[in-house]
Design a protein around this motif. Structure first.
Motif, mmCIF file in Angstrom:
data_model
loop_
_atom_site.group_PDB
_atom_site.id
_atom_site.type_symbol
_atom_site.label_atom_id
_atom_site.label_comp_id
_atom_site.label_asym_id
_atom_site.label_seq_id
_atom_site.Cartn_x
_atom_site.Cartn_y
_atom_site.Cartn_z
ATOM 1 N N ILE A 13 7.663 10.078 -1.057
ATOM 2 C CA ILE A 13 7.764 8.894 -1.906
ATOM 3 C C ILE A 13 7.584 9.327 -3.352
ATOM 4 C CG2 ILE A 13 6.694 6.689 -2.520
ATOM 5 C CD1 ILE A 13 5.558 6.545 0.267
ATOM 6 N N LEU A 15 6.999 7.253 -7.030
ATOM 7 C CA LEU A 15 6.793 5.938 -7.635
ATOM 8 C C LEU A 15 6.721 6.030 -9.150
ATOM 9 C CD1 LEU A 15 3.839 4.729 -5.410
ATOM 10 C CD2 LEU A 15 6.198 4.003 -5.212
ATOM 11 N N TRP A 46 -3.490 1.417 -4.349
ATOM 12 C CA TRP A 46 -2.289 1.483 -3.524
ATOM 13 C C TRP A 46 -2.672 1.534 -2.051
ATOM 14 C CZ3 TRP A 46 2.263 1.512 -6.308
ATOM 15 C CH2 TRP A 46 2.149 1.808 -7.669
ATOM 16 N N THR A 49 0.656 2.883 3.972
ATOM 17 C CA THR A 49 1.031 2.458 5.322
ATOM 18 C C THR A 49 2.100 3.405 5.858
ATOM 19 O OG1 THR A 49 2.710 0.950 4.473
ATOM 20 C CG2 THR A 49 0.519 0.029 4.861
ATOM 21 N N GLU A 50 2.253 3.376 7.153
ATOM 22 C CA GLU A 50 3.300 4.172 7.787
ATOM 23 C C GLU A 50 3.970 3.306 8.837
ATOM 24 O OE1 GLU A 50 3.888 8.243 10.362
ATOM 25 O OE2 GLU A 50 2.069 7.980 9.189
ATOM 26 N N GLU A 51 5.295 3.257 8.751
ATOM 27 C CA GLU A 51 6.063 2.474 9.705
ATOM 28 C C GLU A 51 7.270 3.298 10.132
ATOM 29 O OE1 GLU A 51 8.454 -1.666 9.573
ATOM 30 O OE2 GLU A 51 6.418 -1.697 8.768
ATOM 31 N N GLN A 54 7.756 6.604 8.513
ATOM 32 C CA GLN A 54 7.962 6.632 7.074
ATOM 33 C C GLN A 54 6.718 6.121 6.349
ATOM 34 O OE1 GLN A 54 10.521 7.770 5.291
ATOM 35 N NE2 GLN A 54 11.720 8.332 7.077
ATOM 36 N N ALA A 55 6.220 6.922 5.412
ATOM 37 C CA ALA A 55 5.072 6.509 4.609
ATOM 38 C C ALA A 55 5.530 5.550 3.526
ATOM 39 C CB ALA A 55 4.399 7.723 3.985
ATOM 40 N N ASP A 56 4.639 4.646 3.147
ATOM 41 C CA ASP A 56 4.946 3.689 2.094
ATOM 42 C C ASP A 56 3.677 3.418 1.292
ATOM 43 O OD1 ASP A 56 6.505 1.948 0.582
ATOM 44 O OD2 ASP A 56 6.054 0.241 1.863
ATOM 45 N N LEU A 57 3.834 3.188 0.003
ATOM 46 C CA LEU A 57 2.728 2.816 -0.874
ATOM 47 C C LEU A 57 3.047 1.464 -1.494
ATOM 48 C CD1 LEU A 57 1.974 6.102 -2.851
ATOM 49 C CD2 LEU A 57 0.575 5.082 -1.093
ATOM 50 N N GLN A 58 2.090 0.550 -1.429
ATOM 51 C CA GLN A 58 2.240 -0.761 -2.045
ATOM 52 C C GLN A 58 1.062 -0.990 -2.975
ATOM 53 O OE1 GLN A 58 4.826 -2.923 -1.691
ATOM 54 N NE2 GLN A 58 5.802 -1.343 -0.454
#
Length: 142
Positions: A13, A15, A46, A49-51, A54-58
């Motif tokens: 990722i 950002l 931040w 999460t992982e779905e 795939q890792a994700d940052l919110q």
């Protein structure tokens, strides 16, 4: 901010997280969150999460500060040998602040009001301007 896997030559990722230089990052293991601090006078929290692999940052929270934040680190409780859900920051106004979600440790309304007043009154980070070689006076910034 770039999040990498050790075995990969490319970031998972990337950002555009802040409006200026990022000076620090730290990971809160108790909450699986990443904390970023920057020259834009913000702390960003931040959620990681992982779905489907795939890792994700919110970004889940932005905290405005009265000046540049130079550093951030997790806070450990040596008495229990574990990390708290908190972190510490060091800022250009020579202040260290501790941040926590533990309501038993949160500052009272007077201190929170004082910090809010500092944030709203700080328009220009004078120390950062001086350090960069600018001239600062009552009527001039060059």
């Amino acid at each position: 901010i770039a999040l990498w896997h050790v075995a990969s030559p490319t970031p998972l990722i990337v950002l555009q997280a802040h409006e200026s230089f990022i000076f620090g990052l730290c990971y809160l293991p108790a909450t699986s969150e990443l904390i970023s601090v920057a020259d834009d006078r913000t702390i960003k929290i931040w959620a990681i999460t992982e779905e489907a692999g795939q890792a994700d940052l919110q970004c889940v929270q932005v905290i405005n500060q009265p000046c540049t934040i130079w550093s951030v680190c997790t806070v450990a409780d040596d008495a229990i040998g574990d990390y708290l859900e908190g972190f510490a920051t060091g800022t250009a106004d020579s202040t260290m602040r501790l941040w926590t979600r533990n309501m038993d440790l949160v500052a009272g309304p007077e201190k929170i009001s004082h910090l809010e007043a500092l944030v709203s009154s700080q328009k220009i980070d004078v120390k950062a301007l001086l350090a960069a070689g600018h001239k600062v006076g009552p009527d001039v910034i060059s």
